[in-house]
Design a protein around this motif. Structure first.
Motif, PDB file in Angstrom:
ATOM      1  N   ASN A  25       2.185   3.606   7.671  1.00  0.00           N
ATOM      2  CA  ASN A  25       3.615   3.772   7.006  1.00  0.00           C
ATOM      3  C   ASN A  25       4.260   4.623   7.869  1.00  0.00           C
ATOM      4  O   ASN A  25       5.249   5.054   7.627  1.00  0.00           O
ATOM      5  N   ASN A  26       3.875   5.053   9.134  1.00  0.00           N
ATOM      6  CA  ASN A  26       4.520   6.001  10.089  1.00  0.00           C
ATOM      7  C   ASN A  26       5.043   7.218   9.258  1.00  0.00           C
ATOM      8  O   ASN A  26       6.219   7.658   9.598  1.00  0.00           O
ATOM      9  N   ASP A  27       4.338   7.866   8.519  1.00  0.00           N
ATOM     10  CA  ASP A  27       4.817   9.019   7.905  1.00  0.00           C
ATOM     11  C   ASP A  27       4.307  10.529   8.641  1.00  0.00           C
ATOM     12  O   ASP A  27       4.304  11.431   8.070  1.00  0.00           O
ATOM     13  N   GLY A  28       3.351  10.291   9.406  1.00  0.00           N
ATOM     14  CA  GLY A  28       2.756  11.507  10.129  1.00  0.00           C
ATOM     15  C   GLY A  28       1.337  11.706   9.635  1.00  0.00           C
ATOM     16  O   GLY A  28       0.777  12.667   9.961  1.00  0.00           O
ATOM     17  N   ARG A  29       1.011  11.014   8.667  1.00  0.00           N
ATOM     18  CA  ARG A  29      -0.365  11.266   7.885  1.00  0.00           C
ATOM     19  C   ARG A  29      -1.293  10.472   8.029  1.00  0.00           C
ATOM     20  O   ARG A  29      -0.791   9.105   8.008  1.00  0.00           O
ATOM     21  N   ASP A  30      -2.712  10.661   8.284  1.00  0.00           N
ATOM     22  CA  ASP A  30      -3.715   9.506   8.157  1.00  0.00           C
ATOM     23  C   ASP A  30      -3.770   8.903   7.111  1.00  0.00           C
ATOM     24  O   ASP A  30      -3.700   9.555   5.898  1.00  0.00           O
TER      25      ASP A  30
END
Length: 67
Positions: A25-30
């Motif tokens: 979801n491109n939020d910077g978290r795996d």
């Protein structure tokens, strides 16, 4: 685990048969994608568990043949 994600675990679901990680979801978290190839009489399902600051705690997205 499948029961805690809002789905019912049945025989032959094979939840966890395949898994993949990525920032879906491109939020910077795996995030974690978990496959269940036997779900719904072998039409299959993928559950995306979104990562959060505390780990894999976020909401989920369920993808199936019906979606």
């Amino acid at each position: 685990m499948q029961d805690t994600l809002g789905d019912t675990s049945e025989a032959n679901d094979r939840f966890g048969w395949a898994m993949a990680t990525g920032d879906f979801n491109n939020d910077g978290r795996d995030d974690l994608a978990v496959g269940a190839p036997g779900e719904d009489t072998f039409t299959g399902q993928v559950t995306i568990i979104y990562g959060a600051a505390g780990g894999l705690t976020g909401p989920t997205l369920v993808l199936s043949q019906a979606n």
